[in-house]
Design a protein around this motif. Structure first.
Motif, PDB file in Angstrom:
ATOM      1  N   ASP A 138      10.633 -95.510-121.289  1.00 15.82           N
ATOM      2  CA  ASP A 138       9.391 -95.781-120.559  1.00 15.82           C
ATOM      3  C   ASP A 138       9.010 -97.251-120.754  1.00 15.82           C
ATOM      4  O   ASP A 138       9.722 -98.008-121.421  1.00 15.82           O
ATOM      5  CB  ASP A 138       8.274 -94.818-120.980  1.00 15.82           C
ATOM      6  CG  ASP A 138       7.818 -94.976-122.424  1.00 15.82           C
ATOM      7  OD1 ASP A 138       8.131 -96.006-123.079  1.00 15.82           O
ATOM      8  OD2 ASP A 138       7.133 -94.050-122.910  1.00 15.82           O
ATOM      9  N   ALA A 139       7.902 -97.648-120.183  1.00 16.92           N
ATOM     10  CA  ALA A 139       7.484 -99.056-120.234  1.00 16.92           C
ATOM     11  C   ALA A 139       7.207 -99.535-121.659  1.00 16.92           C
ATOM     12  O   ALA A 139       7.253-100.728-121.928  1.00 16.92           O
ATOM     13  CB  ALA A 139       6.246 -99.261-119.362  1.00 16.92           C
ATOM     14  N   GLU A 140       6.954 -98.605-122.587  1.00 19.05           N
ATOM     15  CA  GLU A 140       6.710 -98.973-123.990  1.00 19.05           C
ATOM     16  C   GLU A 140       7.990 -98.927-124.826  1.00 19.05           C
ATOM     17  O   GLU A 140       7.964 -99.207-126.020  1.00 19.05           O
ATOM     18  CB  GLU A 140       5.657 -98.039-124.610  1.00 19.05           C
ATOM     19  CG  GLU A 140       4.234 -98.300-124.118  1.00 19.05           C
ATOM     20  CD  GLU A 140       4.005 -97.777-122.712  1.00 19.05           C
ATOM     21  OE1 GLU A 140       4.442 -96.649-122.413  1.00 19.05           O
ATOM     22  OE2 GLU A 140       3.411 -98.508-121.905  1.00 19.05           O
ATOM     23  N   GLY A 141       9.111 -98.518-124.228  1.00 18.39           N
ATOM     24  CA  GLY A 141      10.385 -98.487-124.945  1.00 18.39           C
ATOM     25  C   GLY A 141      10.740 -97.155-125.581  1.00 18.39           C
ATOM     26  O   GLY A 141      11.729 -97.049-126.293  1.00 18.39           O
ATOM     27  N   ALA A 142       9.959 -96.115-125.319  1.00 16.94           N
ATOM     28  CA  ALA A 142      10.261 -94.781-125.847  1.00 16.94           C
ATOM     29  C   ALA A 142      11.211 -94.055-124.888  1.00 16.94           C
ATOM     30  O   ALA A 142      11.105 -94.204-123.669  1.00 16.94           O
ATOM     31  CB  ALA A 142       8.976 -93.968-126.015  1.00 16.94           C
ATOM     32  N   VAL A 143      12.102 -93.262-125.440  1.00 18.24           N
ATOM     33  CA  VAL A 143      13.033 -92.486-124.622  1.00 18.24           C
ATOM     34  C   VAL A 143      12.255 -91.404-123.868  1.00 18.24           C
ATOM     35  O   VAL A 143      11.546 -90.609-124.470  1.00 18.24           O
ATOM     36  CB  VAL A 143      14.142 -91.843-125.484  1.00 18.24           C
ATOM     37  CG1 VAL A 143      15.011 -90.917-124.648  1.00 18.24           C
ATOM     38  CG2 VAL A 143      14.996 -92.906-126.160  1.00 18.24           C
ATOM     39  N   VAL A 144      12.387 -91.412-122.538  1.00 13.10           N
ATOM     40  CA  VAL A 144      11.762 -90.369-121.724  1.00 13.10           C
ATOM     41  C   VAL A 144      12.790 -89.396-121.158  1.00 13.10           C
ATOM     42  O   VAL A 144      12.448 -88.269-120.850  1.00 13.10           O
ATOM     43  CB  VAL A 144      10.893 -90.939-120.579  1.00 13.10           C
ATOM     44  CG1 VAL A 144       9.670 -91.631-121.127  1.00 13.10           C
ATOM     45  CG2 VAL A 144      11.670 -91.845-119.684  1.00 13.10           C
ATOM     46  N   ARG A 145      14.024 -89.817-121.036  1.00 11.83           N
ATOM     47  CA  ARG A 145      15.111 -88.951-120.568  1.00 11.83           C
ATOM     48  C   ARG A 145      16.403 -89.380-121.263  1.00 11.83           C
ATOM     49  O   ARG A 145      17.010 -90.382-120.888  1.00 11.83           O
ATOM     50  CB  ARG A 145      15.316 -89.048-119.053  1.00 11.83           C
ATOM     51  CG  ARG A 145      14.218 -88.461-118.222  1.00 11.83           C
ATOM     52  CD  ARG A 145      14.287 -86.923-118.243  1.00 11.83           C
ATOM     53  NE  ARG A 145      13.438 -86.324-117.245  1.00 11.83           N
ATOM     54  CZ  ARG A 145      12.174 -86.002-117.435  1.00 11.83           C
ATOM     55  NH1 ARG A 145      11.585 -86.244-118.567  1.00 11.83           N
ATOM     56  NH2 ARG A 145      11.488 -85.431-116.473  1.00 11.83           N
ATOM     57  N   PRO A 146      16.828 -88.622-122.284  1.00 14.54           N
ATOM     58  CA  PRO A 146      18.131 -88.942-122.874  1.00 14.54           C
ATOM     59  C   PRO A 146      19.242 -88.651-121.867  1.00 14.54           C
ATOM     60  O   PRO A 146      19.134 -87.720-121.063  1.00 14.54           O
ATOM     61  CB  PRO A 146      18.222 -88.031-124.094  1.00 14.54           C
ATOM     62  CG  PRO A 146      17.165 -86.994-123.919  1.00 14.54           C
ATOM     63  CD  PRO A 146      16.165 -87.517-122.934  1.00 14.54           C
ATOM     64  N   ARG A 147      20.265 -89.472-121.886  1.00 17.14           N
ATOM     65  CA  ARG A 147      21.435 -89.294-121.015  1.00 17.14           C
ATOM     66  C   ARG A 147      21.036 -89.116-119.547  1.00 17.14           C
ATOM     67  O   ARG A 147      21.553 -88.264-118.846  1.00 17.14           O
ATOM     68  CB  ARG A 147      22.301 -88.148-121.523  1.00 17.14           C
ATOM     69  CG  ARG A 147      22.932 -88.472-122.871  1.00 17.14           C
ATOM     70  CD  ARG A 147      23.643 -87.290-123.494  1.00 17.14           C
ATOM     71  NE  ARG A 147      24.659 -86.721-122.626  1.00 17.14           N
ATOM     72  CZ  ARG A 147      25.911 -86.488-122.978  1.00 17.14           C
ATOM     73  NH1 ARG A 147      26.325 -86.785-124.185  1.00 17.14           N
ATOM     74  NH2 ARG A 147      26.746 -85.944-122.130  1.00 17.14           N
ATOM     75  N   ALA A 148      20.132 -89.952-119.087  1.00 18.86           N
ATOM     76  CA  ALA A 148      19.646 -89.893-117.699  1.00 18.86           C
ATOM     77  C   ALA A 148      20.647 -90.477-116.721  1.00 18.86           C
ATOM     78  O   ALA A 148      20.560 -90.230-115.517  1.00 18.86           O
ATOM     79  CB  ALA A 148      18.327 -90.641-117.572  1.00 18.86           C
ATOM     80  N   ALA A 149      21.597 -91.263-117.240  1.00 11.84           N
ATOM     81  CA  ALA A 149      22.577 -91.934-116.381  1.00 11.84           C
ATOM     82  C   ALA A 149      23.854 -92.142-117.174  1.00 11.84           C
ATOM     83  O   ALA A 149      23.897 -91.927-118.387  1.00 11.84           O
ATOM     84  CB  ALA A 149      22.025 -93.279-115.904  1.00 11.84           C
ATOM     85  N   TRP A 150      24.877 -92.573-116.463  1.00 13.20           N
ATOM     86  CA  TRP A 150      26.127 -92.935-117.126  1.00 13.20           C
ATOM     87  C   TRP A 150      26.675 -94.202-116.495  1.00 13.20           C
ATOM     88  O   TRP A 150      26.265 -94.622-115.420  1.00 13.20           O
ATOM     89  CB  TRP A 150      27.150 -91.806-117.087  1.00 13.20           C
ATOM     90  CG  TRP A 150      27.721 -91.521-115.734  1.00 13.20           C
ATOM     91  CD1 TRP A 150      28.880 -92.014-115.213  1.00 13.20           C
ATOM     92  CD2 TRP A 150      27.180 -90.674-114.710  1.00 13.20           C
ATOM     93  NE1 TRP A 150      29.087 -91.537-113.939  1.00 13.20           N
ATOM     94  CE2 TRP A 150      28.062 -90.715-113.610  1.00 13.20           C
ATOM     95  CE3 TRP A 150      26.030 -89.889-114.626  1.00 13.20           C
ATOM     96  CZ2 TRP A 150      27.821 -90.001-112.449  1.00 13.20           C
ATOM     97  CZ3 TRP A 150      25.805 -89.190-113.463  1.00 13.20           C
ATOM     98  CH2 TRP A 150      26.690 -89.244-112.401  1.00 13.20           C
ATOM     99  N   THR A 151      27.617 -94.813-117.212  1.00 14.03           N
ATOM    100  CA  THR A 151      28.226 -96.054-116.749  1.00 14.03           C
ATOM    101  C   THR A 151      29.682 -96.085-117.185  1.00 14.03           C
ATOM    102  O   THR A 151      30.064 -95.412-118.149  1.00 14.03           O
ATOM    103  CB  THR A 151      27.469 -97.281-117.305  1.00 14.03           C
ATOM    104  OG1 THR A 151      28.039 -98.464-116.763  1.00 14.03           O
ATOM    105  CG2 THR A 151      27.499 -97.333-118.825  1.00 14.03           C
ATOM    106  N   TYR A 152      30.477 -96.845-116.475  1.00  7.67           N
ATOM    107  CA  TYR A 152      31.869 -97.098-116.845  1.00  7.67           C
ATOM    108  C   TYR A 152      31.958 -98.568-117.248  1.00  7.67           C
ATOM    109  O   TYR A 152      32.070 -99.439-116.391  1.00  7.67           O
ATOM    110  CB  TYR A 152      32.818 -96.797-115.672  1.00  7.67           C
ATOM    111  CG  TYR A 152      32.898 -95.339-115.352  1.00  7.67           C
ATOM    112  CD1 TYR A 152      33.749 -94.503-116.065  1.00  7.67           C
ATOM    113  CD2 TYR A 152      32.100 -94.779-114.359  1.00  7.67           C
ATOM    114  CE1 TYR A 152      33.800 -93.151-115.796  1.00  7.67           C
ATOM    115  CE2 TYR A 152      32.151 -93.431-114.078  1.00  7.67           C
ATOM    116  CZ  TYR A 152      33.002 -92.616-114.796  1.00  7.67           C
ATOM    117  OH  TYR A 152      33.050 -91.280-114.531  1.00  7.67           O
ATOM    118  N   PRO A 153      31.907 -98.857-118.551  1.00  8.11           N
ATOM    119  CA  PRO A 153      31.979-100.257-118.980  1.00  8.11           C
ATOM    120  C   PRO A 153      33.290-100.933-118.576  1.00  8.11           C
ATOM    121  O   PRO A 153      33.302-102.105-118.222  1.00  8.11           O
ATOM    122  CB  PRO A 153      31.843-100.183-120.498  1.00  8.11           C
ATOM    123  CG  PRO A 153      31.197 -98.860-120.767  1.00  8.11           C
ATOM    124  CD  PRO A 153      31.661 -97.954-119.661  1.00  8.11           C
TER     125      PRO A 153
END
Length: 161
Positions: free
Chosen positions: A88-103
């Motif tokens: 969230d805007a304060e830096g707290a996790v609001v959704r763990p694993r909300a997205a993924w990426t391929y580095p």
């Protein structure tokens, strides 16, 4: 225009997004707003039996909106994926694993390096002004809209499709 996910190829095809891509966090904060462009910053991956999966350039998000999450998974086409937590805007996790990426994706999907694919079940996703529905099962993260027809892989009993 309607398209059937059963006409999508295998291996999957990567192409620039054809529609405006917007993503909002659960509180309604706009995270991404990307129009179609000649220099793509949003892409869709089309794979047989799946609704399209949309990826957005990481730099399209506000700074501090995401952080590395727990775990990884393997795609036979794109390689090793890492998960991302939404903050969230304060830096707290609001959704763990909300997205993924391929580095470091495979060569065929090099354009996706570092781009993020958000689960529509974790955030509010829109294509143009159409609200996206989440692909059942959440493993694949496809975006269901009026332009794509199924049936879609992901629900109970579809693993072996």
């Amino acid at each position: 225009m309607s398209e059937s996910c059963w006409d999508y190829p295998r291996p999957p095809r990567l192409e620039p997004a054809r529609r405006r891509v917007r993503i909002l966090d659960p509180a309604g904060r706009l995270l991404v707003d990307l129009p179609p462009s000649d220099v793509p910053r949003a892409w869709r991956v089309l794979e047989t039996s799946h609704p399209p999966t949309y990826y957005v350039a990481a730099d399209a998000l506000p700074e501090g909106a995401v952080r590395p999450g727990a775990g990884s998974s393997w795609c036979e086409w794109k390689g090793r994926a890492s998960y991302v937590d939404l903050l969230d805007a304060e830096g707290a996790v609001v959704r763990p694993r909300a997205a993924w990426t391929y580095p470091r994706p495979t060569a065929a999907y090099a354009e996706l390096a570092g781009a993020l694919a958000f689960y529509p079940s974790a955030v509010r996703c829109l294509l143009d002004d159409e609200v996206v529905l989440a692909q059942e099962g959440d493993f694949y993260g496809g975006w269901i809209t009026s332009e794509v027809t199924g049936p879609f892989k992901g629900g109970p009993g579809t693993l072996g499709w």
